[in-house]
Design a protein around this motif. Sequence first.
Motif, short mmCIF file in Angstrom:
data_model
loop_
_atom_site.label_atom_id
_atom_site.label_comp_id
_atom_site.label_asym_id
_atom_site.label_seq_id
_atom_site.Cartn_x
_atom_site.Cartn_y
_atom_site.Cartn_z
N ALA A 39 0.92 -1.29 -0.23
CA ALA A 39 -0.23 0.07 -0.08
C ALA A 39 0.83 1.35 -0.08
CB ALA A 39 -0.91 0.04 1.09
N LEU A 40 2.12 1.23 0.82
CA LEU A 40 2.83 2.36 0.83
C LEU A 40 3.53 2.61 -0.61
CD1 LEU A 40 4.83 1.87 4.02
CD2 LEU A 40 3.22 3.82 3.46
N GLU A 41 4.00 1.29 -1.28
CA GLU A 41 4.37 1.50 -2.50
C GLU A 41 3.51 2.00 -3.73
OE1 GLU A 41 6.03 -2.44 -3.94
OE2 GLU A 41 7.26 -2.41 -2.02
N GLN A 42 2.20 1.80 -3.32
CA GLN A 42 1.26 2.33 -4.43
C GLN A 42 0.75 3.79 -3.98
OE1 GLN A 42 -1.84 -0.53 -5.26
NE2 GLN A 42 -0.59 -2.30 -5.52
N GLY A 43 1.31 4.34 -3.11
CA GLY A 43 1.02 5.83 -2.99
C GLY A 43 -0.05 5.72 -1.70
N ILE A 44 -0.73 4.96 -1.23
CA ILE A 44 -1.78 4.99 -0.40
C ILE A 44 -1.42 5.98 1.03
CG2 ILE A 44 -3.41 3.77 1.14
CD1 ILE A 44 -3.64 1.72 -1.08
N GLU A 45 -2.25 6.86 1.52
CA GLU A 45 -1.70 7.41 2.53
C GLU A 45 -1.45 6.66 3.73
OE1 GLU A 45 -1.63 11.02 2.78
OE2 GLU A 45 -1.69 10.94 0.62
N PRO A 46 -0.31 7.01 4.24
CA PRO A 46 0.04 6.21 5.38
C PRO A 46 -0.94 6.32 6.62
CG PRO A 46 2.01 7.56 4.84
CD PRO A 46 0.79 8.01 3.95
N ARG A 47 -1.57 7.32 6.94
CA ARG A 47 -2.67 7.24 7.78
C ARG A 47 -3.71 6.28 7.56
NH1 ARG A 47 -7.70 9.56 8.75
NH2 ARG A 47 -8.16 10.15 10.87
N ASP A 48 -4.22 6.14 6.30
CA ASP A 48 -5.10 5.13 5.98
C ASP A 48 -4.47 3.79 6.13
OD1 ASP A 48 -6.84 7.26 5.22
OD2 ASP A 48 -6.31 6.96 2.99
N ILE A 49 -3.50 3.54 6.06
CA ILE A 49 -2.84 2.37 6.32
C ILE A 49 -2.52 1.94 7.75
CG2 ILE A 49 -0.58 0.95 6.05
CD1 ILE A 49 -0.18 2.70 3.28
N TRP A 50 -2.18 3.06 8.47
CA TRP A 50 -2.08 2.99 10.00
C TRP A 50 -3.46 2.42 10.56
CZ3 TRP A 50 0.14 2.04 14.26
CH2 TRP A 50 -0.30 2.48 15.59
N LEU A 51 -4.59 3.15 10.09
CA LEU A 51 -5.95 2.94 10.67
C LEU A 51 -6.25 1.40 10.35
CD1 LEU A 51 -7.61 6.40 10.02
CD2 LEU A 51 -6.73 5.60 12.29
N ALA A 52 -6.13 1.06 8.96
CA ALA A 52 -6.45 -0.29 8.73
C ALA A 52 -5.78 -1.43 9.53
CB ALA A 52 -6.11 -0.49 7.07
N ILE A 53 -4.51 -1.03 9.74
CA ILE A 53 -3.64 -1.94 10.62
C ILE A 53 -4.24 -2.04 12.10
CG2 ILE A 53 -1.28 -2.24 11.77
CD1 ILE A 53 -0.31 -1.33 9.17
N CYS A 54 -4.45 -0.91 12.63
CA CYS A 54 -5.03 -0.67 13.97
C CYS A 54 -6.38 -1.66 14.11
CB CYS A 54 -5.37 0.68 14.26
SG CYS A 54 -3.97 1.84 14.78
N LYS A 55 -7.27 -1.33 12.90
CA LYS A 55 -8.43 -2.23 13.05
C LYS A 55 -8.30 -3.61 12.92
CE LYS A 55 -11.01 1.94 11.08
NZ LYS A 55 -11.37 2.35 9.75
N ALA A 56 -7.33 -3.82 11.94
CA ALA A 56 -7.16 -5.39 11.69
C ALA A 56 -6.59 -6.04 12.99
CB ALA A 56 -6.26 -5.60 10.73
N GLN A 57 -5.92 -5.27 13.77
CA GLN A 57 -5.16 -5.72 14.90
C GLN A 57 -5.80 -5.50 16.02
OE1 GLN A 57 -3.07 -8.00 13.06
NE2 GLN A 57 -1.69 -7.74 14.82
N GLN A 58 -7.09 -5.00 15.95
CA GLN A 58 -8.07 -4.72 17.14
C GLN A 58 -7.15 -3.68 18.38
OE1 GLN A 58 -9.40 -8.40 18.40
NE2 GLN A 58 -10.94 -8.38 16.87
N VAL A 59 -6.55 -2.56 17.71
CA VAL A 59 -5.86 -1.76 18.89
C VAL A 59 -6.96 -0.79 19.21
CG1 VAL A 59 -4.06 0.33 18.62
CG2 VAL A 59 -3.66 -1.96 17.38
N PRO A 60 -7.11 -0.52 20.44
CA PRO A 60 -8.13 0.19 21.00
C PRO A 60 -8.12 1.65 20.15
CG PRO A 60 -6.92 -1.07 22.85
CD PRO A 60 -5.93 -1.10 21.70
#
Length: 77
Positions: A39-60
């Motif tokens: 996603a980073l390589e494809q230019g997706i915003e780091p914020r969007d990636i961070w939030l997707a990882i948070c949700k996938a990993q169930q970060v509060p």
Amino acid sequence: MRHSDFHTLMEDEFGAEYAAVLLRDLVLTELGDLTGAKALEQGIEPRDIWLAICKAQQVPESRWLGLNKKPKNEHAD
């Protein structure tokens, strides 16, 4: 969000080694089945990636802004 801020959030939340594994291996359905690295390589915003990882990993949600950070609309008493 800058890439350096993204990597700091990842390392603060997961530790450097596990953050690297998540970035490389965790497939994020929210981002079209890309890994964070792709996603980073494809230019997706780091914020969007961070939030997707948070949700996938169930970060509060209270830690989505980073450790010891509060949303701007919260006031300290």
